[in-house]
Design a protein around this motif. Structure first.
Motif, PDB file in Angstrom:
ATOM      1  N   ALA A  68       7.325  15.175  -6.329  1.00 35.92           N
ATOM      2  CA  ALA A  68       7.883  15.920  -4.825  1.00 35.92           C
ATOM      3  C   ALA A  68       8.255  16.054  -4.265  1.00 35.92           C
ATOM      4  N   TYR A  69       7.998  17.697  -3.803  1.00 34.84           N
ATOM      5  CA  TYR A  69       9.092  17.648  -2.720  1.00 34.84           C
ATOM      6  C   TYR A  69       9.106  16.953  -1.624  1.00 34.84           C
ATOM      7  N   SER A  70       8.784  15.967  -1.268  1.00 36.11           N
ATOM      8  CA  SER A  70       8.780  15.440   0.289  1.00 36.11           C
ATOM      9  C   SER A  70       7.792  14.577  -0.138  1.00 36.11           C
ATOM     10  N   ALA A  71       7.565  13.238   1.132  1.00 39.43           N
ATOM     11  CA  ALA A  71       6.731  12.138   1.076  1.00 39.43           C
ATOM     12  C   ALA A  71       6.487  11.705   2.235  1.00 39.43           C
ATOM     13  N   ALA A  72       5.782  11.425   3.345  1.00 45.54           N
ATOM     14  CA  ALA A  72       5.398  10.602   4.494  1.00 45.54           C
ATOM     15  C   ALA A  72       4.704   9.611   4.514  1.00 45.54           C
ATOM     16  N   PHE A  73       5.107   8.869   5.684  1.00 39.28           N
ATOM     17  CA  PHE A  73       3.499   7.986   6.331  1.00 39.28           C
ATOM     18  C   PHE A  73       3.479   8.064   7.606  1.00 39.28           C
TER      19      PHE A  73
ATOM     20  N   PRO B 217      -3.661   4.162   7.999  1.00 38.29           N
ATOM     21  CA  PRO B 217      -2.231   4.641   7.738  1.00 38.29           C
ATOM     22  C   PRO B 217      -2.099   4.716   6.262  1.00 38.29           C
ATOM     23  N   THR B 218      -0.997   5.836   6.463  1.00 37.45           N
ATOM     24  CA  THR B 218      -1.887   7.770   5.466  1.00 37.45           C
ATOM     25  C   THR B 218      -0.252   7.653   4.850  1.00 37.45           C
TER      26      THR B 218
ATOM     27  N   VAL C 275      -1.317   2.363   1.889  1.00 41.76           N
ATOM     28  CA  VAL C 275      -1.777   3.031   2.624  1.00 41.76           C
ATOM     29  C   VAL C 275      -3.505   2.769   2.157  1.00 41.76           C
ATOM     30  N   ARG C 276      -3.920   3.740   3.067  1.00 39.09           N
ATOM     31  CA  ARG C 276      -5.718   3.524   3.605  1.00 39.09           C
ATOM     32  C   ARG C 276      -6.062   5.310   3.075  1.00 39.09           C
ATOM     33  N   GLN C 277      -5.408   5.825   3.808  1.00 36.39           N
ATOM     34  CA  GLN C 277      -6.139   7.378   3.521  1.00 36.39           C
ATOM     35  C   GLN C 277      -4.585   8.224   1.958  1.00 36.39           C
ATOM     36  N   ILE C 278      -4.652   9.145   1.582  1.00 33.01           N
ATOM     37  CA  ILE C 278      -3.974   9.332   1.008  1.00 33.01           C
ATOM     38  C   ILE C 278      -4.503  11.027   0.878  1.00 33.01           C
ATOM     39  N   LYS C 279      -2.567  12.052   1.218  1.00 38.31           N
ATOM     40  CA  LYS C 279      -3.181  13.851   1.788  1.00 38.31           C
ATOM     41  C   LYS C 279      -1.925  14.130   0.074  1.00 38.31           C
TER      42      LYS C 279
END
Length: 333
Positions: free
Chosen positions: A22-27, A39-40, A87-91
């Motif tokens: 993945a080119y980026s990931a963030a919290f 938390p996502t 986390v509870r959500q994932i985009k």
């Protein structure tokens, strides 16, 4: 007339990317429907470019010319989530449409669902054109797979299936402007996509642009507010207001047809949306520093962050230069 060729001819180079990463990931933390900060994880997937050549889009920079190898998307997601806290959500954002088979191979859907199916909510994005026919059927199968894996997961305490949420870029409710963005969608196709999601118990998130090309000043603010109205009318649970960025080549070529958005205008639109109390409305603050034009800009970013997290209108930032009043006085809605 803006065409795909016109847009592509004005582009610069792409970023060199690894199709297995993945080119980026963030919290991040995002206010959920119950009023709690969820938390996502936000995973920006590396995949083939979207087939639509929107004049304002710069997401193509982080895409590929070809479809990724088998198993690449699942590998990207698994590795990205390992870098982030629980986390509870994932985009899962892929700079296009999740149900585009050239971007996200359908053969990976089951493994993806197994990886992410233990959370409360999974959010993907899609153009209305990828929510019809066989693409719509794939969307429903993915929804069902998410629910099945959630119910099997040992971590599930509530016994409630993972909810699928689909984000659609409405961009603007101004019909003529939408037609000029080269997105190949209409207000009616947006409505049909929203109705499909509602009919099948899939939540809707909407992206709205502030100051898209061809809309300026008070008209741009008014139509951003009208776009939030349309999102709410179509059952959206969340609306993200995005200040339109330049820098993709095409935006510069449009010259005077493009007016950079201002932070005080973004505040007014978000205030209006929150005041409706029909859906959650947030400002997209990624790279917002490019819109700083006054000593008060940092305070305005902080205020927008507060409104994003609380969904209440925060105290205004006093500034004689910006001379910002209440949205009730400034926005004729």
């Amino acid at each position: 007339m803006i065409t795909d060729q016109w847009v592509v001819e004005r582009r610069g180079p792409r970023t060199a990317l690894d199709p297995m990463r993945a080119y980026s990931a963030a919290f991040e933390e995002e206010l959920d429907a119950a009023g709690a900060l969820a938390p996502t994880a936000v995973v920006f997937l590396t995949n083939r470019e979207c087939p639509f050549r929107c004049v304002m889009c710069d997401l193509w920079r982080n895409t590929l010319d070809e479809t990724v190898p088998p198993g690449a998307i699942a590998t990207q997601i698994r590795a990205a989530l390992q870098q982030l806290p629980p986390v509870r959500q994932i985009k899962l954002y892929n700079a296009g449409s999740f149900f585009d088979p050239a971007a996200i191979p359908p053969s990976e859907d089951e493994e993806i669902a197994e990886i992410v199916g233990g959370v409360d909510r999974v959010i993907v994005e899609a153009h209305p054109g990828f929510l019809t026919g066989a693409y719509a059927e794939r969307c429903l199968r993915f929804r069902d797979r998410l629910g099945a894996f959630r119910l099997k997961a040992e971590a599930t305490r509530s016994g409630v299936a993972t909810r699928l949420e689909v984000a659609i870029g409405l961009e603007t409710a101004h019909p003529e402007t939408l037609a000029r963005l080269n997105k190949r969608m209409t207000i009616e196709s947006f409505r049909r996509a929203a109705s499909f999601l509602a009919e099948h118990d899939i939540d809707l998130r909407v992206f709205v642009l502030l100051n898209p090309p061809f809309l300026k000043g008070e008209e741009a603010i008014d139509w951003a507010c009208r776009s939030i109205d349309l999102a709410a009318d179509c059952g959206a649970a969340v609306c993200s207001v995005i200040p339109t960025r330049s820098g993709n080549g095409a935006m510069e070529a449009l010259g005077d047809a493009v007016e950079p958005p201002r932070l005080d205008a973004l505040e007014r639109v978000v205030e209006y949306g929150i005041s409706l109390q029909r859906l959650r409305v947030c400002a997209d603050l990624w790279d917002v520093e490019r819109f700083f034009d006054c000593d008060c800009s940092e305070l305005r970013r902080t205020r927008l962050q507060q409104m994003n997290r609380a969904q209440t209108v925060a105290l205004p930032v006093p500034c004689e230069r910006c001379n910002v009043g209440s949205w009730k006085l400034k926005v004729g809605r």
